[in-house]
Motif scaffolding. Sequence first.
Motif, mmCIF file in Angstrom:
data_model
loop_
_atom_site.group_PDB
_atom_site.id
_atom_site.type_symbol
_atom_site.label_atom_id
_atom_site.label_comp_id
_atom_site.label_asym_id
_atom_site.label_seq_id
_atom_site.Cartn_x
_atom_site.Cartn_y
_atom_site.Cartn_z
ATOM 1 N N GLU A 281 0.903 -0.963 -0.060
ATOM 2 C CA GLU A 281 -0.175 0.064 0.074
ATOM 3 C C GLU A 281 0.765 1.357 -0.025
ATOM 4 O OE1 GLU A 281 -4.091 -1.765 2.198
ATOM 5 O OE2 GLU A 281 -2.303 -0.788 3.500
ATOM 6 N N THR B 168 -1.858 4.277 -1.837
ATOM 7 C CA THR B 168 -3.107 4.181 -1.484
ATOM 8 C C THR B 168 -3.519 2.952 -0.962
ATOM 9 O OG1 THR B 168 -5.503 4.561 -2.518
ATOM 10 C CG2 THR B 168 -3.786 3.031 -3.545
ATOM 11 N N THR C 297 -11.066 -1.463 -0.956
ATOM 12 C CA THR C 297 -11.351 0.068 -1.336
ATOM 13 C C THR C 297 -11.388 -0.035 -2.948
ATOM 14 O OG1 THR C 297 -9.022 0.559 -1.839
ATOM 15 C CG2 THR C 297 -9.863 1.049 0.320
#
Length: 304
Positions: free
Chosen positions: A40, A45, A58
């Motif tokens: 990540e 993100t 997400t």
Amino acid sequence: MNTRELEYILAIAKEKSISKAAEKLYVTQPALSLFLTRLESQLGTPLFIRGASGLIPTFAGERYIQMSRKVLKDYRDFEQELCDISSLHMGRLKVGTSAHIGSYVLPQVIPLFNRTYPNIEVSISEGNSQVLEHMISGNELDVALMHLPLKHIEANYVEIARERYVMAFSKDHPLNRKLYPREGETYPYIDPRAAAGQKFVLSFPYQRVRQISDRILEKAGITPDIILTTSSVQTALRFAGVGLGVTFLPESYIQLFRCTHEPVFCYMDDDFEAYWTFVVVYPGDVTLSGPARAFIELTKEAYC
């Protein structure tokens, strides 16, 4: 990026938990957690957020998962091409099966497959129909031994055999008065509509054996009075034998389960669709490998 890292992300998405995914992947929880944190950070993100039911992808995570599945599919297709090129001299085959199907099908097929293709590694995963459908849809299996109908996925399959279902109840059950013989048949027949108003012992709705039972009852116009639900066909059969209720099972299962109180078995007419169809299922979006095609052919030959 390598295929193992892609499998890590897919496992986290499937299990919705770092600890559960780590257990499935045979890695430590800290190592998997560190992997996700570093990935990540590299991407800039988050891929997952924590929700009430566990880790939730997400939007970026959903896209990463889609990419992972596509890359792994392409990689496995390439592996299969290489395996075909090598004329079945090496490779692997991932087979899914329920415990019951595997117990009487695989002993007939695997020894011959191993003798014919000794360098093909075979791995076997067991699960109920719902689990196997999920694994097929996720390209986690090359083939799965199952029974129709497929409930949750669209996939390809090869029909192997059709097997009759029988109704079972105790020897002192009032339905014994409804039996009638047919010449040359192993068991007598019954009109399943005669079971209206009786108590039933059935499997859970997600099990294929229950889904076939429900189809028979629907054809007979019966809304069953279910006195007991169990995941075990053997348990249902034993309860039927002692008079708790009526149950249904495939004819081949009679040889698998012997009961102290042997129930009465009887056939039903084809109008009630009292049968299930044994098939070998494979993902709809992949090319069958050489080992998979060979496995299917050997399975068909075993049932000729």
